[in-house]
Design a protein around this motif. Sequence first.
Motif, mmCIF file in Angstrom:
data_model
loop_
_atom_site.group_PDB
_atom_site.id
_atom_site.type_symbol
_atom_site.label_atom_id
_atom_site.label_comp_id
_atom_site.label_asym_id
_atom_site.label_seq_id
_atom_site.Cartn_x
_atom_site.Cartn_y
_atom_site.Cartn_z
ATOM 1 N N MET A 103 80.575 60.922 38.964
ATOM 2 C CA MET A 103 80.143 59.694 38.442
ATOM 3 C C MET A 103 79.194 59.157 39.422
ATOM 4 N N SER A 104 79.463 58.922 40.557
ATOM 5 C CA SER A 104 78.671 58.351 41.734
ATOM 6 C C SER A 104 77.139 58.677 41.649
ATOM 7 N N ALA A 105 77.029 59.879 41.619
ATOM 8 C CA ALA A 105 75.748 60.582 41.422
ATOM 9 C C ALA A 105 74.990 60.085 40.081
ATOM 10 N N ALA A 106 75.666 60.393 38.939
ATOM 11 C CA ALA A 106 75.255 59.969 37.562
ATOM 12 C C ALA A 106 74.756 58.456 37.507
ATOM 13 N N ALA A 107 75.842 57.741 38.172
ATOM 14 C CA ALA A 107 75.365 56.397 38.042
ATOM 15 C C ALA A 107 74.141 55.795 38.426
ATOM 16 N N LEU A 108 73.507 56.667 39.513
ATOM 17 C CA LEU A 108 72.158 56.379 39.899
ATOM 18 C C LEU A 108 71.180 56.748 39.146
ATOM 19 N N VAL A 109 71.320 57.226 37.903
ATOM 20 C CA VAL A 109 70.254 57.540 37.000
ATOM 21 C C VAL A 109 70.233 56.719 36.027
ATOM 22 N N ARG A 110 68.759 56.297 35.496
ATOM 23 C CA ARG A 110 68.381 55.190 34.864
ATOM 24 C C ARG A 110 69.002 55.342 33.451
ATOM 25 N N ALA A 111 69.251 54.343 32.745
ATOM 26 C CA ALA A 111 69.613 54.152 31.241
ATOM 27 C C ALA A 111 68.694 55.260 30.577
ATOM 28 N N HIS A 112 69.467 56.009 29.715
ATOM 29 C CA HIS A 112 68.771 56.961 28.789
ATOM 30 C C HIS A 112 68.130 57.983 29.681
ATOM 31 N N GLY A 113 68.137 58.290 30.816
ATOM 32 C CA GLY A 113 67.926 59.376 31.775
ATOM 33 C C GLY A 113 68.669 60.542 31.197
ATOM 34 N N GLN A 114 68.826 61.590 32.127
ATOM 35 C CA GLN A 114 69.703 62.765 31.850
ATOM 36 C C GLN A 114 70.266 63.381 32.771
ATOM 37 N N VAL A 115 71.569 63.707 32.513
ATOM 38 C CA VAL A 115 72.459 64.414 33.745
ATOM 39 C C VAL A 115 72.967 65.563 33.323
ATOM 40 N N ILE A 116 72.772 66.752 33.940
ATOM 41 C CA ILE A 116 73.332 67.919 33.518
ATOM 42 C C ILE A 116 74.139 68.618 34.770
ATOM 43 N N VAL A 117 75.635 68.727 34.327
ATOM 44 C CA VAL A 117 76.534 69.365 35.315
ATOM 45 C C VAL A 117 76.735 70.637 35.030
ATOM 46 N N MET A 118 76.569 71.480 35.861
ATOM 47 C CA MET A 118 76.608 72.869 35.921
ATOM 48 C C MET A 118 78.162 73.172 36.338
ATOM 49 N N ALA A 119 78.950 73.281 35.032
ATOM 50 C CA ALA A 119 80.338 73.378 34.960
ATOM 51 C C ALA A 119 80.818 73.780 33.658
ATOM 52 N N ASP A 120 81.992 74.505 33.451
ATOM 53 C CA ASP A 120 82.345 74.804 32.352
ATOM 54 C C ASP A 120 82.564 73.550 31.313
ATOM 55 N N PRO A 121 82.034 73.487 30.117
ATOM 56 C CA PRO A 121 82.387 72.195 29.361
ATOM 57 C C PRO A 121 83.546 72.175 28.922
#
Length: 580
Positions: free
Chosen positions: A434-452
């Motif tokens: 979440m600390s990393a994803a919070a640095l992404v601009r609104a409507h940007g994209q975050v992809i986490v490489m883990a089992d969904p």
Amino acid sequence: MGAAAEFEAAGRESGNRRSAASTIGAATGAGPSDENAAEERSAVDSAPWERYVHGGAFLTALREGRGPRAAWQALPGEQWACRLAELAATVVERGRSAVLVVPDQRDLDRVLLECQRLVGDSAVGLSAGLGPAARYRRWLAVLRGTARVVVGTRSAVFAPADRLGLLVIWDDGDDTYAEPRSPYPHAREVGMLRAHESGAAFVAAGFARTAEIQAVVDSGWAHDLVADRDVLRKAAARISAPGDSDIALERDPMARAVRIPAVAFAAARSALKEGAPVLVQVPRRGYMPSLACAKCRTPARCRRCHGPLALPEDRGAQSSSSGEARSPSCRWCGITEAAFRCSACGSRALRATVIGAARTAEELGRAFPGVPIRGSGGSDVLDSVAPGAQVVVSTVGAEPVVPGGYGVALLLDGWALLGRADLRAAEDALRRWMSAAALVRAHGQVIVMADPSIPTVQALVRWDPVGHAAAELAARTEVGFPPSVRMAAVDGTAESIAELISAATLPDDVDVLGPVPLPVGARKPFSAEESPAEVERMLLRVHRRHGSHLARALTAAQAVRSTHRSDAPLRVQIDPVDIG
């Protein structure tokens, strides 16, 4: 409140420190501050706080001099340092003081800058890096009341603030808040105690939430300060995990198997084409910090000391990507293993079990030719980077800020964070993501490489830190782990543990777990003179209402051991953060 009662001793210690500091201040000619002489300050704009449910009411309560207590979950992209400074400035307007506790120097500099913008020289920073003289001068300024806002790391929670009106702890899940020296207080618990005894406002803030804060909210001592889902959707980036839908798997059947799937490369290329930076978070630093036999997967060990073999960055930079033609070295003794042979199958081939940040940066440099690749981690941590098309490869916790936010964030090797043998592995993984994803601009994209399908990954995709904390608390309650119970970890030799238990009058409902041998990697040093070859751990578990009884019993037993002049090494901690 349970935490307040159990940390009463820490509160008395804080009071003694303040009394001693008052005596020193009198000796140096320090006098009380004149609140009427404080310069006039503009009122804090409450508009940013209106985005949170009851946020305006919370700010109003601070302005009226009351002591509200809240668990604040900041929105993605939130200027959290500015928000904390606004809370502090609101309290200062009432002639009271504020203490803001943050995990590290980077956060301290960020928050202090915002506080000085609002309250001027009334804000000071306290950290170990200042040196004794500078730190003492600022400590006296806080004691005299000339400094109304204190921003500091762990020990700043004990700052002798005059007329304390607000105490804030940011990102309380960070392990740096746990004092490694006896009596091992945690900044969160001490802060809750000070707020409870002084009537000051208390805020536990962060993008994620710990089970401990969720337990406090469930008890009614503090209340939620979160945003509606509609507001959250407008502020958050689009978060996904490879293979989280049948359509995604049809487009890329290997999405769950490869380290960086095609959808992640496509997102990064799109962001770079638009001139936006890309953040790549990696759990491990170095080049190839862990190797194994390529044939049987047995961990590669040094023939001399049996330490783990690794491939250093300086050797890897001039070698091929296969890793087979290079000579690894031992991470313990540093000896180069030029002729490795697997002890299990005899194979000479090696494979990387963990890819570090340096190797990741090298691979991305080949994937995106002509794009600047920047690294942040270890001894070279970047505080911020300029906007523009670039790839920033960062270890967890070292992500730099970029004005306007990142276009895309790739969170690699999720298994490395989730697979740790630790009680707080899932909680810590979500906090890091979440600390990393919070640095992404609104409507940007975050992809986490883990089992969904993993609940922690789903909590990130939905941006639901409160729900995840509630689930963590329920799971720990079911198996009897903190914060649902009080647990004492007793580390030492078999002789010292038996001596302590025999001298202690433990509560009737205590559960004794162990003792069991403590692995070398889980041990903490006792002292320079004490280095036992075998260390064991015993866990003592009681109901929360008997936590004070357990602590007093162990303290008395330690006193008995002291009178007997026992020199056997022993360490006692209540609710350690690394129970395992």
